[in-house]
Design an enzyme around this catalytic site. Sequence first.
Site, PDB file in Angstrom:
ATOM      1  N   PHE A  42       0.837  -1.191   0.000  1.00 41.33           N
ATOM      2  CA  PHE A  42       0.000   0.000   0.000  1.00 41.33           C
ATOM      3  C   PHE A  42       0.882   1.256   0.000  1.00 41.33           C
ATOM      4  CE2 PHE A  42      -3.357  -2.585   2.544  1.00 41.33           C
ATOM      5  CZ  PHE A  42      -3.788  -3.186   1.376  1.00 41.33           C
ATOM      6  N   SER A  43       0.263   2.410  -0.232  1.00 44.17           N
ATOM      7  CA  SER A  43       1.072   3.636  -0.272  1.00 44.17           C
ATOM      8  C   SER A  43       1.725   3.916   1.072  1.00 44.17           C
ATOM      9  CB  SER A  43       0.215   4.830  -0.705  1.00 44.17           C
ATOM     10  OG  SER A  43      -0.832   5.080   0.216  1.00 44.17           O
ATOM     11  N   GLU A  44       1.091   3.489   2.188  1.00 46.64           N
ATOM     12  CA  GLU A  44       1.682   3.675   3.515  1.00 46.64           C
ATOM     13  C   GLU A  44       1.311   2.510   4.428  1.00 46.64           C
ATOM     14  OE1 GLU A  44       3.682   6.120   4.114  1.00 46.64           O
ATOM     15  OE2 GLU A  44       3.160   7.623   2.600  1.00 46.64           O
ATOM     16  N   THR A  45       2.234   2.204   5.319  1.00 46.58           N
ATOM     17  CA  THR A  45       1.967   1.300   6.434  1.00 46.58           C
ATOM     18  C   THR A  45       2.420   1.994   7.710  1.00 46.58           C
ATOM     19  OG1 THR A  45       2.179  -0.707   5.111  1.00 46.58           O
ATOM     20  CG2 THR A  45       2.494  -0.935   7.476  1.00 46.58           C
TER      21      THR A  45
END
Length: 279
Positions: A42-45
């Site tokens: 994903f774009s961020e974790t």
Amino acid sequence: MEILRYSAFTDRPDGGNPAGVVLDAQGLDETDMLRIAEEVGFSETAFVTAAETPDHTHRVRYFSPRAEVDFCGHATVATAVALAERGAPGALAFETNAGRVDVITEADGGGLGATLTSVPASSEPVAPQHLVSALEALGWSKDDLDPAFPAHVAFAGNYHLMLAAASRERLADLAYDFEALEALSRDQNWTTVHLFHRQSDTLFHARDPFPLGGVVEDPATGAAAAAFGGYLRTIGWEAVGTPITVLQGYDMGRPSVLTVTTDPSDPRVSVRGQAVVLT
């Protein structure tokens, strides 16, 4: 270690911006967190890297598949909802690389929502030569811009270039030079480019290219929404003080709704949205 997956700024799994959440990241180093973020994809974790303190403060770090990011809004909302589902109280605080971010979770339409309050926001005009470079990378001309909204670089934990499209059609037609915008973003420390169009004084459409994180487009960007609220205050937008709705992700099939509230007497900005579990 459990890796949770949520979508933020939506009430349905096929909308919003997906985020990974690791609630027990103690003992992980930066290499571990980057590897996990790459695997999640994903774009961020978000990683909660320190135990909760008596005042319900959590240390949180954010990683894109390419690098650590000082602050991420949608992963903050996802993490807060994940904690609330596991019995955390409604009022929390996250210590991020950008500073303290207060978060309040509460029931919202049968689900859970969260309101984050950013670090102090600021905004200033972008340098003319950097504006020219950004427009070239986007394939836009100055005629594509709405003159009511000057081009700025805004901050609310990260820096974001603010560009207003003169028409909804211009915003919908997004095809840009990824490498050129990535290089410019890296050089100027812009996390995303926040492209927006005004539908009304309190309703905006937005798109956020995120080449610095290896992502062509982010479907919901809470950090940019917070910076946008600070930008509107700086330019003297008359609706400041009234909740503003930002619709993002619609052009990429992941509709997202972000509610931005700016208090003229408070340098911080609040951003609200729901989050749902991805299965």
